[in-house]
Enzyme design. Structure first.
Site, PDB file in Angstrom:
ATOM      1  N   SER A 148     -22.739 -37.137 -10.951  1.00 24.69           N
ATOM      2  CA  SER A 148     -21.820 -36.041 -11.271  1.00 24.69           C
ATOM      3  C   SER A 148     -21.037 -36.259 -12.561  1.00 24.69           C
ATOM      4  O   SER A 148     -20.390 -35.337 -13.057  1.00 24.69           O
ATOM      5  CB  SER A 148     -20.829 -35.814 -10.117  1.00 24.69           C
ATOM      6  OG  SER A 148     -19.961 -36.922  -9.975  1.00 24.69           O
ATOM      7  N   LYS A 186     -13.667 -38.222 -10.890  1.00 23.95           N
ATOM      8  CA  LYS A 186     -13.744 -36.957 -11.617  1.00 23.95           C
ATOM      9  C   LYS A 186     -12.701 -36.928 -12.734  1.00 23.95           C
ATOM     10  O   LYS A 186     -11.788 -37.739 -12.789  1.00 23.95           O
ATOM     11  CB  LYS A 186     -13.501 -35.770 -10.678  1.00 23.95           C
ATOM     12  CG  LYS A 186     -14.556 -35.570  -9.608  1.00 23.95           C
ATOM     13  CD  LYS A 186     -15.868 -35.110 -10.189  1.00 23.95           C
ATOM     14  CE  LYS A 186     -16.875 -34.772  -9.094  1.00 23.95           C
ATOM     15  NZ  LYS A 186     -17.296 -35.964  -8.323  1.00 23.95           N
TER      16      LYS A 186
END
Length: 227
Positions: A148, A186
């Site tokens: 990701s 993230k």
């Protein structure tokens, strides 16, 4: 010197003093609340033309502070030649052996579904370059599981070095604990009373949560890759 030029130079020197490397253009854009990176390019060019900074060719994030305005000098910041190190591939890489190696606890894999406390793998450790550590605060390492964050240069199987902290600036890559049960790596963005956790892969969607549901567990300060 314009106010925006001063703000950008101050942000660059603050981040270099804290992290040892300049901020990215995205981080500069967010810090100055600009809509596009073209404005940052213009400010960087103006600072370079005025002799405050120097860009080093063919190097990522390669900005060197040459001098500072008198106002900053009086505030106590000593202009130093702080710049990102360069190496053939990947840019900025150094060997562990030449960087004052230290051992950090390897706490497990960073993957959705488990908080940091639950993925502690025991007495395992990983050797990291001492230059990655800030000299203050606690640090730990995690193995990345998943893709990701590949556009940020973070691949599956990489080891990320995390400094423990509970706050983050917009644009920081963090370990975030969501709803006390899911940990994720993230990019952090604050949107009013909401927190956006952005992936660096178009195959994944940005996750947006109420502020109280997200707890910052640490900030990315380094990455180790084996070949």
């Amino acid at each position: 010197m314009t106010r925006k030029q001063m703000e950008l130079l101050d942000f660059i020197k603050t981040r270099m003093d804290r992290d040892g490397v300049p901020p990215s253009f995205d981080e500069m854009k967010d810090a100055l609340d600009l809509r596009s990176k073209s404005g940052i390019h213009r400010l960087i060019t103006a600072l370079e033309e005025r002799g405050f900074i120097r860009r080093l060719a063919h190097r990522a994030r390669a900005i060197e502070i040459v001098k500072l305005p008198e106002a900053m000098e009086r505030a106590g910041f000593s202009a130093r030649a702080a710049k990102a190190a360069a190496a053939p591939l990947p840019k900025g890489a150094v060997t562990v052996e030449t960087a004052g190696a230290l051992d950090l606890p390897l706490m497990g894999r960073i993957a959705a579904g488990l908080p940091i406390e639950a993925i502690n793998g025991g007495p395992q450790s990983v050797t990291v370059p001492g230059m990655m550590l800030s000299g203050r605060g606690q640090h730990y390492a995690l193995e990345v599981k998943g893709d990701s964050m590949i556009a940020a240069g973070i691949n599956d199987g990489d080891i990320v070095v995390i400094r423990e902290q509970q706050t983050a600036d917009n644009g920081d890559i963090v370990v975030a604990l969501v709803a006390d049960h899911e940990a994720t790596l993230k990019r952090y963005r604050r949107r009013g009373g909401m927190i956006a956790l952005e992936p660096a892969n178009d195959s994944y969607e940005t996750q947006v949560y109420p502020e109280q549901m997200v707890k910052v567990q640490g900030r990315l300060v380094g990455l180790i890759r084996s070949y």
